[in-house]
Design a protein around this motif. Structure first.
Motif, PDB file in Angstrom:
ATOM      1  N   PRO A  11       0.794  -1.216   0.000  1.00  0.00           N
ATOM      2  CA  PRO A  11       0.000   0.000   0.000  1.00  0.00           C
ATOM      3  C   PRO A  11       0.838   1.282   0.000  1.00  0.00           C
ATOM      4  O   PRO A  11       0.286   2.383   0.013  1.00  0.00           O
ATOM      5  CB  PRO A  11      -0.766  -0.123   1.306  1.00  0.00           C
ATOM      6  CG  PRO A  11       0.232  -0.754   2.229  1.00  0.00           C
ATOM      7  CD  PRO A  11       1.073  -1.685   1.368  1.00  0.00           C
ATOM      8  N   GLU A  12       2.178   1.159   0.039  1.00  0.00           N
ATOM      9  CA  GLU A  12       3.016   2.347   0.231  1.00  0.00           C
ATOM     10  C   GLU A  12       2.798   3.399  -0.859  1.00  0.00           C
ATOM     11  O   GLU A  12       2.601   4.590  -0.568  1.00  0.00           O
ATOM     12  CB  GLU A  12       4.503   1.954   0.286  1.00  0.00           C
ATOM     13  CG  GLU A  12       4.894   1.117   1.493  1.00  0.00           C
ATOM     14  CD  GLU A  12       4.793  -0.374   1.227  1.00  0.00           C
ATOM     15  OE1 GLU A  12       4.015  -0.762   0.327  1.00  0.00           O
ATOM     16  OE2 GLU A  12       5.486  -1.158   1.911  1.00  0.00           O
ATOM     17  N   VAL A  13       2.815   2.956  -2.131  1.00  0.00           N
ATOM     18  CA  VAL A  13       2.648   3.910  -3.228  1.00  0.00           C
ATOM     19  C   VAL A  13       1.259   4.526  -3.177  1.00  0.00           C
ATOM     20  O   VAL A  13       1.090   5.729  -3.428  1.00  0.00           O
ATOM     21  CB  VAL A  13       2.893   3.216  -4.581  1.00  0.00           C
ATOM     22  CG1 VAL A  13       2.543   4.135  -5.741  1.00  0.00           C
ATOM     23  CG2 VAL A  13       4.358   2.777  -4.683  1.00  0.00           C
ATOM     24  N   THR A  14       0.262   3.729  -2.815  1.00  0.00           N
ATOM     25  CA  THR A  14      -1.102   4.249  -2.706  1.00  0.00           C
ATOM     26  C   THR A  14      -1.175   5.366  -1.676  1.00  0.00           C
ATOM     27  O   THR A  14      -1.795   6.410  -1.909  1.00  0.00           O
ATOM     28  CB  THR A  14      -2.065   3.107  -2.312  1.00  0.00           C
ATOM     29  OG1 THR A  14      -1.939   2.042  -3.243  1.00  0.00           O
ATOM     30  CG2 THR A  14      -3.500   3.599  -2.302  1.00  0.00           C
ATOM     31  N   LEU A  15      -0.539   5.166  -0.537  1.00  0.00           N
ATOM     32  CA  LEU A  15      -0.555   6.180   0.516  1.00  0.00           C
ATOM     33  C   LEU A  15       0.171   7.447   0.087  1.00  0.00           C
ATOM     34  O   LEU A  15      -0.317   8.572   0.298  1.00  0.00           O
ATOM     35  CB  LEU A  15       0.079   5.622   1.792  1.00  0.00           C
ATOM     36  CG  LEU A  15      -0.677   4.485   2.492  1.00  0.00           C
ATOM     37  CD1 LEU A  15       0.177   3.880   3.590  1.00  0.00           C
ATOM     38  CD2 LEU A  15      -1.989   4.983   3.066  1.00  0.00           C
ATOM     39  N   VAL A  16       1.351   7.287  -0.520  1.00  0.00           N
ATOM     40  CA  VAL A  16       2.138   8.453  -0.925  1.00  0.00           C
ATOM     41  C   VAL A  16       1.437   9.217  -2.043  1.00  0.00           C
ATOM     42  O   VAL A  16       1.314  10.448  -1.991  1.00  0.00           O
ATOM     43  CB  VAL A  16       3.551   8.026  -1.360  1.00  0.00           C
ATOM     44  CG1 VAL A  16       4.302   9.200  -1.973  1.00  0.00           C
ATOM     45  CG2 VAL A  16       4.329   7.469  -0.163  1.00  0.00           C
TER      46      VAL A  16
END
Length: 478
Positions: A11-16
């Motif tokens: 989910p990291e890219v989604t959050l950023v």
């Protein structure tokens, strides 16, 4: 490869990406802050949904730097839940947040992205990048109330201590690279298995533990916690108490289980962890006894809980690591319940000291019982989750032969019951300072009931959470 690309984006890219888009949208069209908070909750939900197709997938990506396993998935889900709870606390404490409120909701997205990335690190360089993303974001959030001298003081102290912790961390990574010629966990493990643990490597490992000890607020690296917890906005105090601490322990589990789990390294780091655990449970509980300010009390309580988690880590056993994960979830439920009550009371400029809770049982039985259950769970009184969390870490340490450490932990936990019970006594056996009833939003009532039921249910029936914890630990290093 396509599967790997999907995993990297969740989910990291989604959050950023969600955080960047919301910052751009807010700069172009002045969105109402509460609307931004609701959109942030949506970003967390999307990030969680992105993980669903790959829950059981195992992969090592980016040349061995990033791993996707059940431990990573469990950790990411934990931090997404933490971020959502922090956002809800911020929505409830809307009136206490100063101007430029939208950024207050958006910035935790980047912090959560760093925490989620920490769950998957398999290289010390990526570990440093993820940890700094968390730390720098928290620098801003702690000092967010620029007109409040206490908040600015807390931000300055956190900046100085955070910088010192980063210096130790970088120095430790440099020594490890100098000793092994690599920053990847697998390469460091191969080196220690074939060459043993030399002086340079041990020095690097010691510096690494010091840097992570600051993040976990373990004694003697705890000095920043009480002042920072007291001065920071209450939702951020909750974030520091749960998210930052959990991130430190997730990294400790990754680092100690992968590069340093062999006997040559264990005989050096296990005594250090035992010492940190004993100091943390004793000092944390004793220092909390005279505290009347609730946030300072919870800060010292947080230090003591770092010690109990370290007892599980000191056992260097499968049960110890699994019990730590169960303990972290129990700690999340109890801590966010307590801070949600404080946020609701702060709306009327109450909730700063124990005396502000006087007679709360008459004004709002739900708030009073929620805070009482949170205190009972944190104290480790059965049958709530907190009791079984402590029981499991004690059992793991006892089985590993650390009988004296367990007895110290039990004595410290018994002493800590006093200050938790003092909060309960004020709510139910003191006359109210304010007579006006407290009206709660239906969603807040539902959340409090859910947290209370979870604490009781998963205390009586801990098997589902323990099964998840066991699976997460078993998946590390795959």
């Amino acid at each position: 490869m396509q599967e790997g690309l999907w995993i990297i984006g969740a989910p990291e890219v989604t959050l950023v990406v969600g955080g960047v888009l919301l910052l751009l949208a807010e700069s172009l069209v002045k969105l109402e802050s509460k609307a931004v908070g609701v959109l942030v909750l949506g970003v967390y939900l999307i990030a969680g949904l992105c993980m669903l197709p790959f829950m059981t997938t195992g992969a090592v990506l980016w040349g061995g730097m990033y791993t996707w396993d059940w431990f990573a998935v469990s950790g990411k889900a934990f931090f997404l839940l933490t971020g959502m709870l922090v956002t809800y606390l911020s929505l409830e404490g809307e009136g206490r947040i100063p101007a430029a409120r939208a950024e207050f909701y958006i910035l935790p997205l980047f912090c959560t992205a760093g925490m989620a990335l920490l769950c998957s690190v398999r290289d010390f360089v990526l570990l440093f990048v993820a940890l700094e993303l968390v730390t720098i974001t928290l620098f801003i959030l702690v000092a967010y109330r620029r007109a409040d001298a206490a908040s600015l003081e807390a931000g300055a102290k956190y900046l100085i201590v955070g910088g010192l912790a980063t210096a130790f961390l970088v120095m430790g990574i440099a020594y490890l690279f100098g000793a092994t010629g690599s920053t990847q966990f697998d390469e460091v493990r191969r080196y220690t298995e074939s060459q043993g643990a030399g002086p340079v490597l041990l020095l690097g490992m010691a510096f690494l533990l010091v840097g992570l000890g600051f993040k976990a607020a373990a004694v003697p690296f705890h000095i920043w916690a009480p002042d920072v917890y007291q001065g920071a906005p209450t939702p951020i105090t909750a974030y520091l108490s749960v998210g930052s601490k959990a991130a430190g322990f997730v990294v400790l589990i990754r680092v100690l289980l992968l590069p340093f789990w062999n006997t040559a390294c264990q005989r050096h780091w296990v005594p250090l962890i035992v010492l940190l655990a004993a100091l943390s449970v004793v000092l944390g509980n004793l220092a909390a006894l005279p505290q009347r300010n609730l946030k300072r009390l919870l800060a010292y309580s947080s230090i003591s809980h770092a010690g109990f988690l370290l007892i599980g880590l000191a056992s260097h056993s499968f049960l110890g690591l699994a019990s730590m994960l169960y303990y972290l979830l129990a700690y999340l439920v109890a801590t966010f319940t307590a801070f949600l009550v404080l946020v609701l009371l702060e709306q009327d400029k109450e909730g700063k000291t124990i005396s502000d809770l006087s007679g709360l049982g008459q004004r709002s039985p739900l708030l009073a019982w929620s805070m009482a259950l949170a205190m009972i769970s944190l104290a480790g009184i059965p049958p709530l989750m907190g009791f079984f969390g402590k029981l499991l870490v004690f059992l793991a340490a006892w089985q590993s032969g650390f009988h004296v450490l367990v007895m110290i932990g039990v004595a410290a936990a018994a002493a800590g019951i006093y200050y938790y019970v003092s909060v309960v006594r004020a709510m139910f056996w003191s006359d109210p300072v304010h007579r006006s009833p407290i009206v709660l939003h239906p969603a807040t009532r539902g959340l409090l009931v859910a947290l209370n039921v979870g604490s009781i249910l998963f205390g009586f029936y801990a098997k589902p959470i323990l099964s998840l914890a066991v699976g997460a630990v078993a998946g590390i290093g795959g």
